[in-house]
Structure formats: C-alpha cells, structure tokens
Design a protein around this motif. Sequence first.
Motif, PDB file in Angstrom:
ATOM      1  N   ARG A  21       0.817  -1.206   0.000  1.00  0.00           N
ATOM      2  CA  ARG A  21       0.000   0.000   0.000  1.00  0.00           C
ATOM      3  C   ARG A  21       0.855   1.262   0.000  1.00  0.00           C
ATOM      4  O   ARG A  21       0.484   2.278  -0.591  1.00  0.00           O
ATOM      5  N   TRP A  57       2.084   1.637  -3.532  1.00  0.00           N
ATOM      6  CA  TRP A  57       0.967   2.128  -4.348  1.00  0.00           C
ATOM      7  C   TRP A  57       0.826   3.649  -4.194  1.00  0.00           C
ATOM      8  O   TRP A  57       0.700   4.390  -5.181  1.00  0.00           O
ATOM      9  N   ALA A  91       2.365  -1.165  -8.591  1.00  0.00           N
ATOM     10  CA  ALA A  91       2.825  -1.585  -7.268  1.00  0.00           C
ATOM     11  C   ALA A  91       2.824  -3.106  -7.143  1.00  0.00           C
ATOM     12  O   ALA A  91       3.716  -3.694  -6.517  1.00  0.00           O
ATOM     13  N   ARG A 128       5.969  -4.329  -8.849  1.00  0.00           N
ATOM     14  CA  ARG A 128       7.146  -3.484  -8.641  1.00  0.00           C
ATOM     15  C   ARG A 128       8.455  -4.268  -8.542  1.00  0.00           C
ATOM     16  O   ARG A 128       9.499  -3.774  -8.991  1.00  0.00           O
ATOM     17  N   ALA A 165      -1.169   3.023 -10.810  1.00  0.00           N
ATOM     18  CA  ALA A 165      -0.161   2.765  -9.788  1.00  0.00           C
ATOM     19  C   ALA A 165      -0.435   1.475  -9.027  1.00  0.00           C
ATOM     20  O   ALA A 165       0.491   0.811  -8.555  1.00  0.00           O
ATOM     21  N   ARG A 166      -1.704   1.096  -8.907  1.00  0.00           N
ATOM     22  CA  ARG A 166      -2.014  -0.146  -8.199  1.00  0.00           C
ATOM     23  C   ARG A 166      -1.417  -1.340  -8.932  1.00  0.00           C
ATOM     24  O   ARG A 166      -0.813  -2.230  -8.325  1.00  0.00           O
TER      25      ARG A 166
END
Length: 281
Positions: free
Chosen positions: A209, A212, A258, A261, A254-255
């Motif tokens: 999180r 993210w 992430a 990543r 971005a979720r």
Amino acid sequence: MRERAWLLYAWCRACDDLADGQDHGHGMTVIDDAQSRLALLTAQTDMALAGQWVGDPAFDALRIVAAETGLPHRFTRDHIAGFALDAADWRPQTEDDLMRYCYHVAGVVGCMMAVVMGVSPDDDATLDRACDLGLAFQLANIARDVGEDASVGRCYLPTAWLDEMGIPVAALMAPAHRPALAKLGQRLGDLAAAYEQSARYGTPALPFRSAWAVLAAAGIYGGIGREVARRGESAWDGRVTTSGLEKIGWIIRARSEAARRCQLYPATARDPSLWIRPRSA
C-alpha cells in the motif's frame, strides 16, 4: 502508518506556511520578518524533538511521530536548513546549488516519509530513492511556480542557466524572454522525470500500500513537470495542475505497477546511472 504520515505532513506544512506567509500552501506573500519566523519554527522543532509539549498541534505532531518511528533528528534539521536559505534571500548560482536546495526543502521530506513507511534509517539505498522522489517533486514545483515566485521576488532558476539563456532576473517573465524561459522549463521537466524514474527503484522495499501511494504520487506530481514542458511558452499563463480525472487514472495505474514493482524495478537491475545524485546535507 497513515496517521503518522498525517502527523509528519502537518509539521512540514506548518513550517512551510510559517516561512512563506501562506495558508495551507496558498497565498504566498512577501515576508519582512523571515529571521524571526525561522527562529520560531526552529525553537518549536527543537522542543518537539526533545519530547517536550509545544502547544502547537503541528509541532506536537512531530513530537509524536519522531518518538514513534525513531525519525533521525538530522532529517528535520536538514529540512529547516532549506527554510534558512530562503530566510537569507539565497539564490542558486549553479545546478548543484539548485539540487542542494531541492534536497533540503523536499528530498529530505522523502527520506522522512520513507522512515514513516517502515524503511530503516540505515537503509541508505532506499532512502536515496525516496530522496529522488522529493527532488522530482520540487523540480516540478519550481518549474510550475516560476511566475508566482517572481511575483514575491524569488527565483530558483540557477544564475548560470539564466546567463546561458540571456535572461535578466529582473525581467524574468517578460514576453521577450518566454522562448528562452520555456527551454529552462523543459530542462527542469527533464530533470524531474529522471529523478522520478530513479525513485521507482526504491518501491520494492516498501509494503504494497505504501508503494501504491508512492507510485500514484509520482505519476500525479510528475504530471505537473511534464505539463509545464508540454505547454512551452504558455506554461505560466495559468497554474498547472493535475485534474481529478487524471489523478484517478494514476491511482488505478499505480495499483497495477505496485503489484509488479519487484519485476519492474528489481534491485538486481538497478542502474546507478539513473541515480543522478545521492543525498547530501
């Protein structure tokens, strides 16, 4: 973690507002008592770091978050050093000067936020990447706010850059200099983009999180620098912002980023050439 981020931001925002005569980041005014304001925020910060009750919610927020996270005091003092530069009416002469200023006012905030997110104060590699994101944000800020800063007698464009382009600081916003100024806006945007990309390589060290949030912020704020560069000579005709719809788009993107990543930004593939400068005091 979220509440601790709020506490840290409250202190950063309060210091910035006090130093610039703003209200929650808006309405910058000319300050005629800069040194006394600097002395006040320094004294209140020292009280907070010493674990004393300050009586100001923002500085007591720092007291709480510093105690709960083991936030290195050197980071808060490095941040205050940026306000001291402004209080002394300092101006960057070179690009190195510019980047040193960006570290103090924003790069070190990235380091502090990383500690809040659980990064060890001894993890220099991740802290450097967090610093990079702060640098990217501040470069975008400077690019966007050239006109606003000029209105209160400030200029963060290095003197060497202005001399190179033949732009006198006293006539920075003159129409005749807009083509040259647009080139400097592009230069700032390019620098910001490079630091933004470098910062992404620190996200595997963060919880999902947190990563993210960081990646969403990178896209949202990075959009400011990209838009300044895109607009060229008209970049300062109105304040550049990221729209609500664009923000939602970056949050969604971005979720996914992430979640991947570790594959997108693996430590084994880290390219030191992306990391333009390490942290420095």
